[in-house]
Scaffold this active site. Structure first.
Site, PDB file in Angstrom:
ATOM      1  N   ASP A  10      26.601  36.265  31.806  1.00  0.00           N
ATOM      2  CA  ASP A  10      27.760  37.107  32.053  1.00  0.00           C
ATOM      3  C   ASP A  10      28.664  37.005  30.820  1.00  0.00           C
ATOM      4  O   ASP A  10      28.458  36.139  29.961  1.00  0.00           O
ATOM      5  CB  ASP A  10      28.475  36.617  33.316  1.00  0.00           C
ATOM      6  N   ASP A  12      32.613  38.089  30.920  1.00  0.00           N
ATOM      7  CA  ASP A  12      34.015  37.846  31.271  1.00  0.00           C
ATOM      8  C   ASP A  12      34.170  36.588  32.118  1.00  0.00           C
ATOM      9  O   ASP A  12      33.548  36.469  33.178  1.00  0.00           O
ATOM     10  CB  ASP A  12      34.570  39.049  32.037  1.00  0.00           C
TER      11      ASP A  12
END
Length: 216
Positions: A10, A12
């Site tokens: 991922d 963020d």
């Protein structure tokens, strides 16, 4: 523990400390339409695609009895705020070193992010160390059917790397992302956000307080 066929990251809140900035942008935008987002609502927005989040915020505005804006109108307020804030995001502790370790071990890497490609460009531009990641799959990818918590983005990233998702390690911070990676069959490592314990996540995930803890 076997080495992964690939690492799926991922972005963020995992590699870049953008979540407080995203939260600020959504909070300011919602206030324009009379809604003060709670901390719990902001948590529910983490890890999801922009349009999915807009739909949630619109539903919350409507639930207060106010006239809700369209997605376009809401995002016309939220996006300029986010674009101004996001280039200031810092690297999460241990993130550059983890990518370097993967590269040294010749472990393929992919970014599996709900962010759109234009947003990824804005956030990643100040961080050349992210260029070590060879593949980027974004939330607006034309081959992506559903966003997190559906497994589609991790399955797509693994397929494009030429590996099976069940042989990969996935790295997440949000509940939606952890659910997506588990549904794809990956071994999931969750970087716990400030103030959240492992009780907020499925039992199958491996929780980290810092990326620097991870041994590869």
């Amino acid at each position: 523990m076997n080495s992964p066929a690939a690492c799926l990251f991922d972005l963020d809140g995992l590699l870049l400390d953008t979540e407080p900035l995203h939260g600020q942008a959504w909070r300011q935008a919602a206030l324009e339409f009379g809604l003060e987002l709670s901390d719990q609502q902001l948590l529910e927005l983490r890890g999801r695609r922009r349009l999915d989040n807009a739909s949630s915020v619109i539903a919350w505005i409507e639930a207060t009895g106010r006239q809700p804006p369209s997605s376009d109108r809401l995002l016309a307020v939220q996006q300029p705020i986010a674009r101004e804030l996001l280039p200031g995001a810092r690297a999460m502790p241990g993130a550059p070193e983890l990518l370097r370790r993967c590269q040294d071990l010749a472990i393929p890497m992919a970014l599996a992010t709900s962010s759109s490609r234009d947003s990824v460009g804005i956030k990643c531009a100040p961080h050349p160390w992210l260029e070590q990641i060879e593949l980027i799959v974004c939330g607006d990818d034309p081959e992506l059917t559903e966003g997190k918590p559906a497994p589609d983005i991790f399955l797509l990233a693994a397929r494009r790397l030429g590996v099976v998702a069940s042989a990969c390690w996935a790295f997440e911070d949000s509940l939606a992302g952890a659910q997506a990676a588990l549904a794809a069959g990956a071994l999931v490592h969750v970087l716990l956000p400030d103030g959240l314990g492992r009780e907020h996540y499925p039992q199958e995930v491996r929780c980290l307080l810092s990326l620097a803890e991870l041994e590869l």
